[in-house]
Design a protein around this motif. Sequence first.
Motif, short mmCIF file in Angstrom:
data_model
loop_
_atom_site.label_atom_id
_atom_site.label_comp_id
_atom_site.label_asym_id
_atom_site.label_seq_id
_atom_site.Cartn_x
_atom_site.Cartn_y
_atom_site.Cartn_z
N PHE A 1 0.63 -1.19 0.15
CA PHE A 1 -0.02 -0.03 0.15
C PHE A 1 0.91 1.13 0.16
N ILE A 2 1.94 1.36 0.81
CA ILE A 2 2.91 2.27 0.46
C ILE A 2 3.50 2.50 -0.85
N ASN A 3 3.86 1.54 -1.44
CA ASN A 3 4.02 1.73 -2.86
C ASN A 3 3.17 2.11 -3.86
N LYS A 4 1.95 1.95 -3.39
CA LYS A 4 0.63 2.64 -4.18
C LYS A 4 0.72 4.08 -3.86
N TYR A 5 0.66 4.22 -2.77
CA TYR A 5 0.57 5.79 -2.35
C TYR A 5 1.87 6.50 -3.21
N ASP A 6 3.14 5.81 -2.96
CA ASP A 6 4.12 6.64 -4.02
C ASP A 6 3.86 6.86 -5.33
#
Length: 404
Positions: free
Chosen positions: A239-244
Motif C-alpha cells: 500500500f505504501i508503494n501504491k501511495y508512492d
Amino acid sequence: MKCVRKVTEDIFWVGASDRRLALFENIFPIPRGVSYNAYLLLDEKNVLFDTVDFAVSRQFIENLKGLLGEKTIDYLIVNHMEPDHGATLQEIASIYPDMKIVGNAKTVQMIKQFFDFDIDSRSVVIKEADTLSTGKHTLQFYMAPMVHWPEVMVTYDMESKILFSADAFGTFGALNGNIFNDEILFEQDWMDDARRYYMNIVGKYGAQVQALLKKAANLDIAIICPLHGPVWRSNVEYFINKYDQWSRYEPEENTVMIAYASMYGDTEQAVNILAAELAEEGVKNIRMYDISNTDVSELVSEAFRCSHLVLAAPTYNGGVYPVMETFLLDLKAHNFQNRTVALIENGSWAPAAYKNMKQILEEMKNIEMFEKPLSIKSALKESQMDELVDLKNRILVSLKGNNE
C-alpha cells in the motif's frame, strides 16, 4: 455493549462504521458506507488516537467505556481535526475532564474554531519529532500538512511500530468485523474504493504525500492504522508503494480510458467503433464511461489509473457539453498530470468542443495531446473512417512507446 478489535495486546480499534451515509463529505457516493477509525492504547497512561463522526458516537463511547471501565483517558491525540474525526472531541473531553489534548499549534487553532470549551488549559502542543512517553510506549509525532488539511500529523509508536496515519492510507467502505487487510480480499474488493478515496480526497497534494513518505521511509513500520478503512498489519509495503506511485502521478496501467458525453447516441457510436478498433489491435482492459451517468469521483479515479484518455463530447451552447467541462475542471482541481489525451468533438453546425477541452487541458501539467482531433458533424460517416483509424494508430504507437 462494546464492539472492538485488538490490534496488539494493548492497542484496540474502537471505531465504528456508517452504512447509512450516502455521500462522504456530502459529495462522494459511498454505496459501501465508510468506517471511522479510532484507537485506544492501554498503558500507564491511556491514550486515545482521534475521535469519530457524530453519526457513530454512541457505539464509539460504548467502546471506550467498555474497555476503560472506571479508568480515564490521559491523552487524546488529534492527528486530524476534520469533523468526521473530531466532531465528538468536546463530548469526550466532558466525559474525561482530566484528559489532555495533544496536537500541533494548527490543531489547537482549529479546535478553537469548532468548539468553545477551554482548550488552552488542556492542550499539549507538540512539534516535529517530539515524543511522549506513556509508560511502555513512546510516541513520536511527524507533521503531514495538506494530507489533506494543514494541521494533519501522524503518530508513530516506537514500541509496537505502528503508524497512526490520519487520512493517509484511508479507504472508502464500511468495515464488516474484519478490520485487517489480511482478513479481506483487498485488491478484489477494496482497491477501487482505496484509489477513489486517494484521488478525490488527497490526490491534489502529491508533493505533500511524497514528503510524508520520505519521513515514513525512516521508520520501521509494522502496522498502519488509518482513520478510514482496513488496518494494514501485513504487506504494508504494497500500500505504501501504491501511495508512492499515485502521489508521483504515474499511471497504474498502460491502457485507455474513454470518457464520452452523447446527447443522441452519435458521439457514443463513434467511441464504440474506436474501442472495438483498439481492442482488435490487442489493447486490453479498455474502460469506457458515459460521463452523464457516472459520478465524477469515479471518473477522476479512473483517469489517474490509466495512461491514456480519449475524451469525446458534443458542442453545447457554443462550448463543450457541461458534464465534460465539469469532469475536466475536476481533473484540473486534483492536479491531474502526466497523461496522453486524444480528443473527439461533435458539432452539427459550429463545432467548439475541441477548442474548449483543449484549453482546460493546457492548464494542466505535462499533458500530451494529439494535435489533430477527430471532428464529427452530427454523426460519424464512412468517409471519416480513415480519420478514426489514424487516431487509433496514433494511440497504439503511444501505448507501445510506454511499454518500451
